[in-house]
Design a protein around this motif. Sequence first.
Motif, PDB file in Angstrom:
ATOM      1  N   ARG A   1       0.814  -1.213   0.000  1.00 23.01           N
ATOM      2  CA  ARG A   1       0.000   0.000   0.000  1.00 23.01           C
ATOM      3  C   ARG A   1       0.841   1.252   0.000  1.00 23.01           C
ATOM      4  NH1 ARG A   1      -4.995  -2.126   0.974  1.00 23.01           N
ATOM      5  NH2 ARG A   1      -4.941  -4.158   1.992  1.00 23.01           N
ATOM      6  N   CYS A   2       0.286   2.279  -0.612  1.00 17.99           N
ATOM      7  CA  CYS A   2       0.993   3.555  -0.778  1.00 17.99           C
ATOM      8  C   CYS A   2      -0.036   4.677  -0.678  1.00 17.99           C
ATOM      9  CB  CYS A   2       1.677   3.559  -2.145  1.00 17.99           C
ATOM     10  SG  CYS A   2       2.361   5.151  -2.667  1.00 17.99           S
ATOM     11  N   VAL A   3       0.364   5.749  -0.027  1.00 22.90           N
ATOM     12  CA  VAL A   3      -0.401   6.989  -0.083  1.00 22.90           C
ATOM     13  C   VAL A   3       0.476   8.024  -0.767  1.00 22.90           C
ATOM     14  CG1 VAL A   3      -1.592   8.789   1.208  1.00 22.90           C
ATOM     15  CG2 VAL A   3      -1.663   6.422   2.015  1.00 22.90           C
ATOM     16  N   PRO A   4       0.177   8.355  -2.030  1.00 23.08           N
ATOM     17  CA  PRO A   4       0.989   9.344  -2.746  1.00 23.08           C
ATOM     18  C   PRO A   4       0.787  10.753  -2.170  1.00 23.08           C
ATOM     19  CG  PRO A   4      -0.327   7.985  -4.250  1.00 23.08           C
ATOM     20  CD  PRO A   4      -0.855   7.765  -2.869  1.00 23.08           C
ATOM     21  N   ILE A   5       1.611  11.674  -2.618  1.00 22.90           N
ATOM     22  CA  ILE A   5       1.462  13.079  -2.225  1.00 22.90           C
ATOM     23  C   ILE A   5       0.127  13.587  -2.770  1.00 22.90           C
ATOM     24  CG2 ILE A   5       2.441  15.394  -2.498  1.00 22.90           C
ATOM     25  CD1 ILE A   5       5.220  14.019  -2.541  1.00 22.90           C
ATOM     26  N   SER A   6      -0.584  14.367  -1.959  1.00 27.81           N
ATOM     27  CA  SER A   6      -2.017  14.586  -2.198  1.00 27.81           C
ATOM     28  C   SER A   6      -2.345  15.301  -3.507  1.00 27.81           C
ATOM     29  CB  SER A   6      -2.629  15.350  -1.028  1.00 27.81           C
ATOM     30  OG  SER A   6      -2.019  16.616  -0.908  1.00 27.81           O
ATOM     31  N   ASN A   7      -1.536  16.203  -3.998  1.00 31.60           N
ATOM     32  CA  ASN A   7      -1.896  16.899  -5.235  1.00 31.60           C
ATOM     33  C   ASN A   7      -1.226  16.273  -6.468  1.00 31.60           C
ATOM     34  OD1 ASN A   7       0.683  17.723  -4.509  1.00 31.60           O
ATOM     35  ND2 ASN A   7       0.461  19.733  -5.448  1.00 31.60           N
ATOM     36  N   HIS A   8      -0.628  15.108  -6.291  1.00 32.94           N
ATOM     37  CA  HIS A   8       0.014  14.428  -7.409  1.00 32.94           C
ATOM     38  C   HIS A   8      -0.999  13.586  -8.165  1.00 32.94           C
ATOM     39  CE1 HIS A   8       4.444  14.728  -5.873  1.00 32.94           C
ATOM     40  NE2 HIS A   8       3.840  15.891  -5.968  1.00 32.94           N
ATOM     41  N   LEU A   9      -0.780  13.507  -9.480  1.00 31.53           N
ATOM     42  CA  LEU A   9      -1.743  12.819 -10.338  1.00 31.53           C
ATOM     43  C   LEU A   9      -1.201  11.542 -10.961  1.00 31.53           C
ATOM     44  CD1 LEU A   9      -3.204  15.912 -12.227  1.00 31.53           C
ATOM     45  CD2 LEU A   9      -4.124  14.763 -10.198  1.00 31.53           C
ATOM     46  N   TYR A  10       0.134  11.371 -10.923  1.00 33.32           N
ATOM     47  CA  TYR A  10       0.767  10.215 -11.545  1.00 33.32           C
ATOM     48  C   TYR A  10       1.425   9.369 -10.462  1.00 33.32           C
ATOM     49  CZ  TYR A  10       0.007  12.316 -16.086  1.00 33.32           C
ATOM     50  OH  TYR A  10      -0.573  12.839 -17.206  1.00 33.32           O
ATOM     51  N   PHE A  11       1.253   8.077 -10.580  1.00 32.35           N
ATOM     52  CA  PHE A  11       1.735   7.177  -9.541  1.00 32.35           C
ATOM     53  C   PHE A  11       2.531   6.044 -10.186  1.00 32.35           C
ATOM     54  CE2 PHE A  11      -1.054   9.685  -7.242  1.00 32.35           C
ATOM     55  CZ  PHE A  11      -2.346   9.597  -7.738  1.00 32.35           C
ATOM     56  N   TYR A  12       3.505   5.545  -9.426  1.00 30.78           N
ATOM     57  CA  TYR A  12       4.444   4.579  -9.972  1.00 30.78           C
ATOM     58  C   TYR A  12       4.793   3.530  -8.927  1.00 30.78           C
ATOM     59  CZ  TYR A  12       5.266   8.915 -12.605  1.00 30.78           C
ATOM     60  OH  TYR A  12       5.097  10.078 -13.319  1.00 30.78           O
ATOM     61  N   TRP A  13       5.169   2.354  -9.418  1.00 29.41           N
ATOM     62  CA  TRP A  13       5.822   1.351  -8.588  1.00 29.41           C
ATOM     63  C   TRP A  13       7.156   0.982  -9.229  1.00 29.41           C
ATOM     64  CZ3 TRP A  13       4.596   0.004  -3.772  1.00 29.41           C
ATOM     65  CH2 TRP A  13       3.281   0.227  -3.323  1.00 29.41           C
ATOM     66  N   TYR A  14       8.167   0.889  -8.378  1.00 32.20           N
ATOM     67  CA  TYR A  14       9.496   0.429  -8.765  1.00 32.20           C
ATOM     68  C   TYR A  14       9.897  -0.669  -7.780  1.00 32.20           C
ATOM     69  CZ  TYR A  14      10.103   4.713 -11.549  1.00 32.20           C
ATOM     70  OH  TYR A  14       9.974   5.726 -12.481  1.00 32.20           O
ATOM     71  N   ARG A  15      10.869  -1.474  -8.183  1.00 31.76           N
ATOM     72  CA  ARG A  15      11.399  -2.421  -7.217  1.00 31.76           C
ATOM     73  C   ARG A  15      12.921  -2.417  -7.290  1.00 31.76           C
ATOM     74  NH1 ARG A  15      10.547  -8.577  -9.620  1.00 31.76           N
ATOM     75  NH2 ARG A  15      12.339  -8.478 -11.031  1.00 31.76           N
ATOM     76  N   GLN A  16      13.526  -2.874  -6.189  1.00 33.63           N
ATOM     77  CA  GLN A  16      14.980  -2.963  -6.113  1.00 33.63           C
ATOM     78  C   GLN A  16      15.332  -4.278  -5.437  1.00 33.63           C
ATOM     79  OE1 GLN A  16      16.963   0.027  -3.663  1.00 33.63           O
ATOM     80  NE2 GLN A  16      18.745   0.026  -5.015  1.00 33.63           N
ATOM     81  N   ILE A  17      15.772  -5.222  -6.245  1.00 33.02           N
ATOM     82  CA  ILE A  17      16.285  -6.472  -5.690  1.00 33.02           C
ATOM     83  C   ILE A  17      17.611  -6.171  -5.007  1.00 33.02           C
ATOM     84  CG2 ILE A  17      17.163  -8.753  -6.300  1.00 33.02           C
ATOM     85  CD1 ILE A  17      15.076  -8.766  -8.576  1.00 33.02           C
TER      86      ILE A  17
END
Lengths: 111, 115
Positions: free
Chosen positions: B22-38
């Motif tokens: 789960r993630c709560v993005p910054i409130s006025n942001h419109l674009y969201f992303y997931w990244y991973r780091q092994i």
Amino acid sequence: GESVGLHLPTLSVQEGDNSIINCAYSNSASDYFIWYKQESGKGPQFIIDIRSNMDKRQGQRVTVLLNKTVKHLSLQIAATQPGDSAVYFCAEISYGNKLVFGAGTILRVKS
Amino acid sequence: EPEVTQTPSHQVTQMGQEVILRCVPISNHLYFYWYRQILGQKVEFLVSFYNNEISEKSEIFDDQFSVERPDGSNFTLKIRSTKLEDSAMYFCASSVRGTGNQPQHFGDGTRLSIL
């Protein structure tokens, strides 16, 4: 045995000295670049960005230089402090909004 | 200063089980992303999301992965049937706009451990 994972380059500097961290990017079509700092156990923290129509941008104690001819980006940190110790990543965007990260450089600041 | 928040900070799951990060993005942001780091590797892009749709995804983001914005504040990443190789740090990020001149701001990640 086979080694796995990245062997990150390490830059060791004396507290108070200037640091220069370098990054070679791969895609000549990239038009936006960001430097991130990652401390242990934390996510990448935005430091400074630069667009491809610029060759230099300054922030507080940090300067980013972009050389598109040789696809090279550098981050200069003035008067390096112990709190600057971290892994530094450059990242590029060539199309869309997908960040492509570099391998990272470890910065160690000696007091 | 507004920030991206992620929960949990560490998730341990049996192989084959479903997991939701789960993630709560910054409130006025419109674009969201997931990244991973092994561990010991580069940060890798998984997916970007805008206006309730996936706008871009990588080859890593296969049918086992899905994203959702179930309400006005949360952004989730679901892995349906986890594999050992899904063990990694998963970072959520958000940006004001999706054009290539807006910085993406990252959360502190969820460490996913698959047993």
